[in-house]
Structures are given as structure tokens and as C-alpha cells.
Design a protein around this motif. Structure first.
Motif, PDB file in Angstrom:
ATOM      1  N   GLU A 157       1.387  -0.718  -0.266  1.00 29.79           N
ATOM      2  CA  GLU A 157       0.298  -0.184  -0.326  1.00 29.79           C
ATOM      3  C   GLU A 157       0.748   1.306  -0.305  1.00 29.79           C
ATOM      4  O   GLU A 157       0.329   2.313  -0.461  1.00 29.79           O
ATOM      5  CB  GLU A 157      -0.717   0.182   0.893  1.00 29.79           C
ATOM      6  N   SER A 158       1.703   1.118   0.561  1.00 27.22           N
ATOM      7  CA  SER A 158       3.134   2.383   1.150  1.00 27.22           C
ATOM      8  C   SER A 158       3.434   2.917  -0.676  1.00 27.22           C
ATOM      9  O   SER A 158       3.219   3.853  -0.707  1.00 27.22           O
ATOM     10  CB  SER A 158       3.988   1.569   1.715  1.00 27.22           C
ATOM     11  N   PRO A 166       2.017   3.501  -3.766  1.00 34.19           N
ATOM     12  CA  PRO A 166       0.984   4.035  -4.696  1.00 34.19           C
ATOM     13  C   PRO A 166       0.819   5.368  -3.503  1.00 34.19           C
ATOM     14  O   PRO A 166       0.717   5.917  -4.855  1.00 34.19           O
ATOM     15  CB  PRO A 166      -0.485   3.336  -4.610  1.00 34.19           C
ATOM     16  N   GLU A 167       1.103   5.424  -2.259  1.00 34.45           N
ATOM     17  CA  GLU A 167       0.065   6.881  -2.024  1.00 34.45           C
ATOM     18  C   GLU A 167       1.797   7.594  -2.192  1.00 34.45           C
ATOM     19  O   GLU A 167       1.697   9.097  -2.328  1.00 34.45           O
ATOM     20  CB  GLU A 167       0.291   6.256  -0.455  1.00 34.45           C
ATOM     21  N   LEU A 168       2.277   7.182  -2.028  1.00 37.84           N
ATOM     22  CA  LEU A 168       4.288   7.906  -2.054  1.00 37.84           C
ATOM     23  C   LEU A 168       4.583   8.437  -3.466  1.00 37.84           C
ATOM     24  O   LEU A 168       5.005   9.453  -3.664  1.00 37.84           O
ATOM     25  CB  LEU A 168       5.248   7.360  -1.676  1.00 37.84           C
ATOM     26  N   GLU A 210       1.373   8.868  -5.355  1.00 39.42           N
ATOM     27  CA  GLU A 210       1.403  10.300  -5.945  1.00 39.42           C
ATOM     28  C   GLU A 210       1.732  11.304  -5.560  1.00 39.42           C
ATOM     29  O   GLU A 210       1.877  12.769  -5.642  1.00 39.42           O
ATOM     30  CB  GLU A 210      -0.011  10.058  -5.110  1.00 39.42           C
ATOM     31  N   VAL A 211       2.439  11.327  -4.363  1.00 43.72           N
ATOM     32  CA  VAL A 211       3.076  12.357  -3.257  1.00 43.72           C
ATOM     33  C   VAL A 211       3.237  12.894  -4.184  1.00 43.72           C
ATOM     34  O   VAL A 211       4.061  14.154  -4.672  1.00 43.72           O
ATOM     35  CB  VAL A 211       3.818  12.258  -2.221  1.00 43.72           C
TER      36      VAL A 211
END
Length: 69
Positions: free
Chosen positions: A51-52, A54-56, A58-59
Motif C-alpha cells: 500500500e505504501s 502507490p501513496e508515496l 502520488e505525493v
């Protein structure tokens, strides 16, 4: 901040363990980072961290300022 100098004997390692080194990357370098990590995500089988990234990602892409990363 303490630094390292090849000319000064005993200046120690750099950065010292208790200090941070700040590195500034260009937009193209950040795009390269994203491409490399995308590739590693496809190779790596890290179930704990799935999960980490994809979120990173985006940032980072938002910070670069375009979706071409």
C-alpha cells in the motif's frame, strides 16, 4: 552542520550519525526515481509494503507537477 573534507585528516565520516544530509533533486531526477521504483515494485514481492508505494508515488508526482513521471 559538520562537513567532510578530504584535505582535513580526522574530519570523520559524512554526514555525522547525528546529522541529516539534505539532497535536492531536479524534476527529471524525481521522474527517474519514480520510474525506477515502479520497476522495483513489479520485481519486489513485498506484501507488507504493497500500500505504501502507490501513496508515496502520488505525493512525488504531485510535487513534480505533472503526470509524466
Amino acid at each position: 552542520m559538520a562537513g567532510w573534507s578530504a584535505e582535513v585528516l580526522g574530519s570523520g565520516g559524512w554526514p555525522p550519525d547525528d546529522e541529516r544530509a539534505t539532497v535536492t533533486l531536479t524534476r527529471e531526477q524525481w521522474r527517474f526515481v519514480v520510474r525506477v521504483l515502479d520497476e522495483w515494485e513489479s520485481v519486489e514481492d513485498a506484501e507488507d509494503d504493497e500500500e505504501s508505494w502507490p501513496e508515496l508515488r502520488e505525493v512525488i508526482v504531485a510535487g513534480v507537477g505533472d503526470a509524466s513521471a
